[in-house]
Design an enzyme around this catalytic site. Structure first.
Site, PDB file in Angstrom:
ATOM      1  N   LYS A  18       4.947 -14.503   4.372  1.00 39.76           N
ATOM      2  CA  LYS A  18       5.427 -15.254   3.206  1.00 39.76           C
ATOM      3  C   LYS A  18       6.947 -15.026   3.134  1.00 39.76           C
ATOM      4  O   LYS A  18       7.502 -14.657   2.091  1.00 39.76           O
ATOM      5  CB  LYS A  18       4.706 -14.742   1.941  1.00 39.76           C
ATOM      6  CG  LYS A  18       4.824 -15.631   0.741  1.00 39.76           C
ATOM      7  CD  LYS A  18       3.873 -16.813   0.735  1.00 39.76           C
ATOM      8  CE  LYS A  18       4.156 -17.709  -0.463  1.00 39.76           C
ATOM      9  NZ  LYS A  18       3.394 -18.956  -0.474  1.00 39.76           N
ATOM     10  N   ASP A  34      -0.361 -19.007   3.062  1.00 36.52           N
ATOM     11  CA  ASP A  34      -1.243 -19.936   2.336  1.00 36.52           C
ATOM     12  C   ASP A  34      -1.688 -21.085   3.242  1.00 36.52           C
ATOM     13  O   ASP A  34      -2.870 -21.444   3.296  1.00 36.52           O
ATOM     14  CB  ASP A  34      -0.592 -20.437   1.031  1.00 36.52           C
ATOM     15  CG  ASP A  34       0.894 -20.678   1.159  1.00 36.52           C
ATOM     16  OD1 ASP A  34       1.458 -20.428   2.234  1.00 36.52           O
ATOM     17  OD2 ASP A  34       1.510 -21.130   0.171  1.00 36.52           O
ATOM     18  N   TYR A  93       0.823  -1.209   0.000  1.00 33.87           N
ATOM     19  CA  TYR A  93       0.000   0.000   0.000  1.00 33.87           C
ATOM     20  C   TYR A  93       0.861   1.264   0.000  1.00 33.87           C
ATOM     21  O   TYR A  93       0.365   2.354   0.235  1.00 33.87           O
ATOM     22  CB  TYR A  93      -0.940   0.004   1.212  1.00 33.87           C
ATOM     23  CG  TYR A  93      -2.090  -0.964   1.078  1.00 33.87           C
ATOM     24  CD1 TYR A  93      -1.864  -2.332   1.053  1.00 33.87           C
ATOM     25  CD2 TYR A  93      -3.396  -0.522   0.970  1.00 33.87           C
ATOM     26  CE1 TYR A  93      -2.907  -3.227   0.927  1.00 33.87           C
ATOM     27  CE2 TYR A  93      -4.447  -1.408   0.842  1.00 33.87           C
ATOM     28  CZ  TYR A  93      -4.198  -2.760   0.824  1.00 33.87           C
ATOM     29  OH  TYR A  93      -5.238  -3.650   0.698  1.00 33.87           O
ATOM     30  N   ASP A 135      -5.810  -7.192   4.745  1.00 38.72           N
ATOM     31  CA  ASP A 135      -7.002  -6.836   3.981  1.00 38.72           C
ATOM     32  C   ASP A 135      -7.732  -8.101   3.538  1.00 38.72           C
ATOM     33  O   ASP A 135      -8.932  -8.270   3.744  1.00 38.72           O
ATOM     34  CB  ASP A 135      -6.566  -6.004   2.757  1.00 38.72           C
ATOM     35  CG  ASP A 135      -7.745  -5.499   1.951  1.00 38.72           C
ATOM     36  OD1 ASP A 135      -8.810  -5.263   2.555  1.00 38.72           O
ATOM     37  OD2 ASP A 135      -7.605  -5.348   0.725  1.00 38.72           O
TER      38      ASP A 135
END
Ligand code: ATP
Length: 360
Positions: A191, A225, A144, A249
């Site tokens: 991640k 994930d 962002y 988000d």
């Protein structure tokens, strides 16, 4: 009923409310379903005797329609002055020159922590029981950052930013939140196996803050994930979830889906000087102007706002009124008096009246 500052007070609160001052709060109704859910929430807060004085300011399309900037400086200043706002969803026009209103507001006011409590509500159908978790989302950086480049025609980049300062304060926020609310575990979604520098920093700093300052809280980490799979398989095992901006988000909406949808998940954007309370959902243009939207997520955000005021302004009335409103909407939901998104037949304003009828 007693009238004060244009608001009808429930008799139970009137004598105390008359003795104490009102808190100034900015209301940004927003776009799409924003104005109608905001009206429903104001109706309930007014009937419950919440000691608030509203200052309405526009943002998003509503501001543009008044000939103002998409995020007017006067709106930002008003929030800075009062320190507290209740905000409806704002639409950012598609096209050049308009950065997201929500992102800009969070950055300008340095609202670095988004807090989204997700829990089952009696009477709201869900595939799961016993969900009671909180998503803590870093609100100011990651993808962002808004730094996108066209390197050459057909090749574009988007910059993911992680700073030590932001990673450290959001980790401390999540761990402190867990400690102060009697929660036991913080799980980081990341991640770092792929984004070794950015997510690696996020993970490393969270572990450092934990080990130095919050050793009694259990800290674990899941690659996002696998974390999403476990959330769907066994959501009740999660307590506090900590993650960077974009993951937060996406995972917030996933979590909303676990407990009944976007109509039932509130949120707070918190910084050192200001707090802006808003639902997780967006402006839902498909429902706008039809009296069909669920105001509950914004109402729950307003309950968070009252609890915030009770803490930072040391005003126990706000805490009591928050509890009364929560009891009232819980009873309305338990009787099936809800909007259509969660299985009921009521419109937005009729749901507000169903809650008002249960305030006593
Ligand atoms: P944004 O990009 O701002 O998140 P969006 O259009 O992707 O917006 P939302 O506006 O959050 O997503 O909503 C997605 C859908 O969920 C809506 O189209 C609507 O059908 C439903 N929805 C969202 N909020 C509510 C609500 N308060 N009450 C009922 N349904 C809702």
């Amino acid at each position: 009923m007693v009238q004060i500052a244009g608001t009808l007070l429930h008799p139970r609160f009137s004598s105390r409310a008359l003795r104490m001052a009102l808190h100034d709060v900015v209301l940004v109704p927003g776009d799409g379903i924003g104005p109608e859910v905001a009206r429903a929430v104001q109706r309930i807060l007014g009937a419950a005797g919440a000691p608030l004085r509203w200052h309405e300011h526009p943002a998003g399309l509503a501001a543009l329609e008044q000939g103002l900037e998409v995020l007017p400086a006067s709106t930002v200043e008003a929030i800075r002055e009062t320190g507290v706002a209740l905000k409806g969803p704002c639409t950012t026009p598609v096209g050049e020159g308009f950065g997201s209103v929500n992102v800009r507001l969070r950055k300008t006011l340095d609202l670095y922590a988004a807090l989204r409590p997700v829990r089952n509500l009696a009477g709201v159908r869900s595939r799961y029981a016993d969900i009671d978790l909180v998503v803590v989302r870093e609100n100011t950086e990651g993808l962002y950052s808004g730094v996108e480049n066209e390197i050459t025609p057909g090749v574009v980049t988007s910059l993911k930013v992680a700073t030590e300062r932001a990673c450290e304060r959001i980790a401390r926020f999540a761990l402190h939140y867990a400690r102060s609310r009697g929660r036991h575990r913080v799980t980081i979604f990341h991640k770092a196996n792929i984004m070794k520098l950015t997510d690696g920093l996020f993970l490393r700093i969270a572990r450092r803050v934990h080990d130095a300052e919050f050793p009694e809280i259990e800290l674990d980490a899941l690659i996002i994930d696998a974390g999403c799979m476990k959330l769907v398989q066994e959501p009740s095992r999660f307590d506090v979830l900590l993650m960077e901006n974009l993951y937060g988000d996406v995972v917030s909406d996933l979590c909303a889906g676990l407990v009944g949808g976007l109509g039932v998940v509130p949120g707070a954007n918190l910084g050192e000087g200001c707090a802006v309370f808003e639902a997780v959902h967006g402006s839902a243009p498909d429902l706008a102007g039809q009296d069909r939207a669920n105001p509950l997520a914004l109402l729950m955000s307003a309950v968070m706002l009252l609890n915030h005021l009770a803490e930072v302004r040391a005003d126990p009335r706000c805490h009591a009124i928050a509890a009364t409103i929560r009891g009232a909407y819980d009873r309305a939901l338990a009787c099936g008096e809800t909007t259509a998104d969660i299985g009921g037949r009521l419109g937005t304003q009729a749901f507000a009246e169903a809650v008002v009828a249960r305030l006593g």
